[in-house]
Design a protein around this motif. Sequence first.
Motif, PDB file in Angstrom:
ATOM      1  N   THR A   1       0.612  -1.052  -0.071  1.00 15.13           N
ATOM      2  CA  THR A   1      -0.107   0.062   0.040  1.00 15.13           C
ATOM      3  C   THR A   1       0.898   1.496  -0.094  1.00 15.13           C
ATOM      4  O   THR A   1       0.328   2.359   0.263  1.00 15.13           O
ATOM      5  CB  THR A   1      -0.760  -0.080   1.161  1.00 15.13           C
ATOM      6  OG1 THR A   1      -0.159  -0.001   2.460  1.00 15.13           O
ATOM      7  CG2 THR A   1      -2.061  -1.021   1.327  1.00 15.13           C
ATOM      8  N   ALA A   2       2.230   1.079  -0.236  1.00 17.10           N
ATOM      9  CA  ALA A   2       3.096   2.280  -0.335  1.00 17.10           C
ATOM     10  C   ALA A   2       3.090   3.205   0.943  1.00 17.10           C
ATOM     11  O   ALA A   2       2.912   4.264   0.780  1.00 17.10           O
ATOM     12  CB  ALA A   2       2.783   3.092  -1.639  1.00 17.10           C
ATOM     13  N   CYS A   3       3.153   2.500   1.991  1.00 11.53           N
ATOM     14  CA  CYS A   3       3.109   2.993   3.049  1.00 11.53           C
ATOM     15  C   CYS A   3       4.474   3.653   3.702  1.00 11.53           C
ATOM     16  O   CYS A   3       4.542   4.313   4.743  1.00 11.53           O
ATOM     17  CB  CYS A   3       2.471   2.180   4.559  1.00 11.53           C
ATOM     18  SG  CYS A   3       3.726   0.864   4.965  1.00 11.53           S
ATOM     19  N   PHE A   4       5.478   3.121   3.135  1.00 13.43           N
ATOM     20  CA  PHE A   4       6.865   3.794   3.210  1.00 13.43           C
ATOM     21  C   PHE A   4       7.557   3.199   4.487  1.00 13.43           C
ATOM     22  O   PHE A   4       8.701   3.682   4.958  1.00 13.43           O
ATOM     23  CB  PHE A   4       7.138   5.092   3.014  1.00 13.43           C
ATOM     24  CG  PHE A   4       6.894   5.841   1.606  1.00 13.43           C
ATOM     25  CD1 PHE A   4       7.664   5.664   0.662  1.00 13.43           C
ATOM     26  CD2 PHE A   4       5.386   5.960   1.160  1.00 13.43           C
ATOM     27  CE1 PHE A   4       7.556   6.175  -0.382  1.00 13.43           C
ATOM     28  CE2 PHE A   4       5.300   6.442  -0.185  1.00 13.43           C
ATOM     29  CZ  PHE A   4       6.288   6.621  -0.996  1.00 13.43           C
ATOM     30  N   CYS A   5       6.774   2.358   5.282  1.00 16.51           N
ATOM     31  CA  CYS A   5       7.305   1.771   6.341  1.00 16.51           C
ATOM     32  C   CYS A   5       8.527   0.908   6.383  1.00 16.51           C
ATOM     33  O   CYS A   5       9.706   1.032   6.847  1.00 16.51           O
ATOM     34  CB  CYS A   5       6.379   0.827   7.038  1.00 16.51           C
ATOM     35  SG  CYS A   5       4.967   1.698   7.907  1.00 16.51           S
ATOM     36  N   CYS A   6       8.871   0.083   5.328  1.00 19.52           N
ATOM     37  CA  CYS A   6       9.966  -0.682   5.080  1.00 19.52           C
ATOM     38  C   CYS A   6      11.083   0.299   4.530  1.00 19.52           C
ATOM     39  O   CYS A   6      12.183   0.316   5.132  1.00 19.52           O
ATOM     40  CB  CYS A   6       9.430  -1.815   4.012  1.00 19.52           C
ATOM     41  SG  CYS A   6       9.032  -0.823   2.422  1.00 19.52           S
ATOM     42  N   GLN A   7      10.763   1.435   3.517  1.00 17.56           N
ATOM     43  CA  GLN A   7      11.807   2.343   3.205  1.00 17.56           C
ATOM     44  C   GLN A   7      12.411   3.018   4.645  1.00 17.56           C
ATOM     45  O   GLN A   7      13.449   3.201   4.776  1.00 17.56           O
ATOM     46  CB  GLN A   7      11.185   3.326   2.282  1.00 17.56           C
ATOM     47  CG  GLN A   7      12.279   4.246   1.737  1.00 17.56           C
ATOM     48  CD  GLN A   7      11.642   5.208   0.495  1.00 17.56           C
ATOM     49  OE1 GLN A   7      11.010   4.474  -0.125  1.00 17.56           O
ATOM     50  NE2 GLN A   7      12.144   6.320   0.782  1.00 17.56           N
ATOM     51  N   THR A   8      11.540   3.411   5.538  1.00 14.50           N
ATOM     52  CA  THR A   8      11.939   4.144   6.615  1.00 14.50           C
ATOM     53  C   THR A   8      12.909   3.311   7.438  1.00 14.50           C
ATOM     54  O   THR A   8      13.666   3.589   8.203  1.00 14.50           O
ATOM     55  CB  THR A   8      10.561   4.704   7.501  1.00 14.50           C
ATOM     56  OG1 THR A   8       9.843   5.456   6.357  1.00 14.50           O
ATOM     57  CG2 THR A   8      11.073   5.546   8.519  1.00 14.50           C
ATOM     58  N   ALA A   9      12.357   2.024   7.681  1.00 11.95           N
ATOM     59  CA  ALA A   9      12.907   1.070   8.658  1.00 11.95           C
ATOM     60  C   ALA A   9      14.511   0.689   8.081  1.00 11.95           C
ATOM     61  O   ALA A   9      15.262  -0.031   8.830  1.00 11.95           O
ATOM     62  CB  ALA A   9      12.115  -0.140   8.825  1.00 11.95           C
ATOM     63  N   CYS A  10      14.661   0.456   6.856  1.00 11.21           N
ATOM     64  CA  CYS A  10      15.740   0.113   6.184  1.00 11.21           C
ATOM     65  C   CYS A  10      17.027   0.853   6.661  1.00 11.21           C
ATOM     66  O   CYS A  10      17.254   1.966   6.235  1.00 11.21           O
ATOM     67  CB  CYS A  10      15.648   0.139   4.574  1.00 11.21           C
ATOM     68  SG  CYS A  10      17.122  -0.639   3.741  1.00 11.21           S
ATOM     69  N   PRO A  11      17.960   0.194   7.048  1.00 11.78           N
ATOM     70  CA  PRO A  11      19.220   0.866   7.472  1.00 11.78           C
ATOM     71  C   PRO A  11      20.391   1.237   6.465  1.00 11.78           C
ATOM     72  O   PRO A  11      21.196   1.841   6.715  1.00 11.78           O
ATOM     73  CB  PRO A  11      19.732   0.056   8.644  1.00 11.78           C
ATOM     74  CG  PRO A  11      19.212  -1.452   8.353  1.00 11.78           C
ATOM     75  CD  PRO A  11      17.806  -1.106   7.544  1.00 11.78           C
ATOM     76  N   ALA A  12      19.982   0.469   5.424  1.00 13.68           N
ATOM     77  CA  ALA A  12      20.889   0.497   4.272  1.00 13.68           C
ATOM     78  C   ALA A  12      20.158   1.637   3.240  1.00 13.68           C
ATOM     79  O   ALA A  12      21.209   1.687   2.145  1.00 13.68           O
ATOM     80  CB  ALA A  12      21.242  -0.704   3.741  1.00 13.68           C
ATOM     81  N   ASP A  13      19.386   2.143   3.340  1.00 11.37           N
ATOM     82  CA  ASP A  13      18.580   3.047   2.520  1.00 11.37           C
ATOM     83  C   ASP A  13      18.673   2.244   0.978  1.00 11.37           C
ATOM     84  O   ASP A  13      19.192   3.110   0.138  1.00 11.37           O
ATOM     85  CB  ASP A  13      19.616   4.475   2.232  1.00 11.37           C
ATOM     86  CG  ASP A  13      18.864   5.689   1.715  1.00 11.37           C
ATOM     87  OD1 ASP A  13      17.515   5.445   1.537  1.00 11.37           O
ATOM     88  OD2 ASP A  13      19.533   6.572   1.140  1.00 11.37           O
ATOM     89  N   CYS A  14      18.211   1.054   0.970  1.00  9.77           N
ATOM     90  CA  CYS A  14      18.178   0.408  -0.566  1.00  9.77           C
ATOM     91  C   CYS A  14      16.851   0.344  -1.022  1.00  9.77           C
ATOM     92  O   CYS A  14      16.643  -0.290  -2.142  1.00  9.77           O
ATOM     93  CB  CYS A  14      19.117  -0.700  -0.424  1.00  9.77           C
ATOM     94  SG  CYS A  14      18.431  -2.021   0.913  1.00  9.77           S
ATOM     95  N   ILE A  15      15.698   0.903  -0.173  1.00 10.45           N
ATOM     96  CA  ILE A  15      14.395   0.501  -0.732  1.00 10.45           C
ATOM     97  C   ILE A  15      13.979   2.026  -1.222  1.00 10.45           C
ATOM     98  O   ILE A  15      14.274   2.980  -0.768  1.00 10.45           O
ATOM     99  CB  ILE A  15      13.461   0.034   0.075  1.00 10.45           C
ATOM    100  CG1 ILE A  15      13.912  -1.193   0.580  1.00 10.45           C
ATOM    101  CG2 ILE A  15      12.202  -0.065  -0.326  1.00 10.45           C
ATOM    102  CD1 ILE A  15      12.927  -2.106   1.722  1.00 10.45           C
ATOM    103  N   SER A  16      13.487   1.982  -2.602  1.00  7.34           N
ATOM    104  CA  SER A  16      12.799   3.118  -3.270  1.00  7.34           C
ATOM    105  C   SER A  16      11.597   2.896  -3.696  1.00  7.34           C
ATOM    106  O   SER A  16      11.144   2.145  -4.504  1.00  7.34           O
ATOM    107  CB  SER A  16      14.026   3.457  -4.341  1.00  7.34           C
ATOM    108  OG  SER A  16      13.300   4.580  -5.009  1.00  7.34           O
TER     109      SER A  16
END
Length: 147
Positions: free
Chosen positions: A66-81
């Motif tokens: 649902t494009a909530c961006f939780c995974c992108q925010t949690a990612c410590p390696a900044d690899c999700i866009s």
Amino acid sequence: MNAPERWYLIEVLRGMGVSLRHLVRNIFHQDEMPTLQYPEEKRILPERFRGRHRLMKREDGTPRCTACFCCQTACPADCISIEAGEREDGGEKVAVRFDINILRCVFCGFCVEACPCDAIRMDTGKYELADDRREKLIYDIDFLLNR
Ligand code: SF4
Ligand code: SF4
């Protein structure tokens, strides 16, 4: 040869003895060796092994994300866009772009834990991810949904 030199020689011989002992043991007990004949032999993965990601689908085949961006925010390696869009039925948001730069990923699993929709998993069991071009290692939404 003085005393320290004699001790040195003794230690060298002792080291060679250890190597010889392992050599003989490995020749006669090959089934007990800790190494695998990779890639012909593959390691049995534990149940919770974190391999390459995949995105889950709804029953109608659209992304569960649902494009909530939780995974992108949690990612410590900044690899999700992610790029969010509207669903055709005007309901929840949906990811229209979802890229994972696997070159940066540290396989921590934080993205999976952060997802409130169980839309991303790391249960593919795939870990042989080498490729010949860096661009091929940025997985897009089609790849993550279908492979
Ligand atoms: S496993 Fe960790 S590093 Fe890799 S994409 Fe998920 S949160 Fe980021
Ligand atoms: S946390 Fe889950 S639902 Fe939210 S953007 Fe990531 S994959 Fe999509």
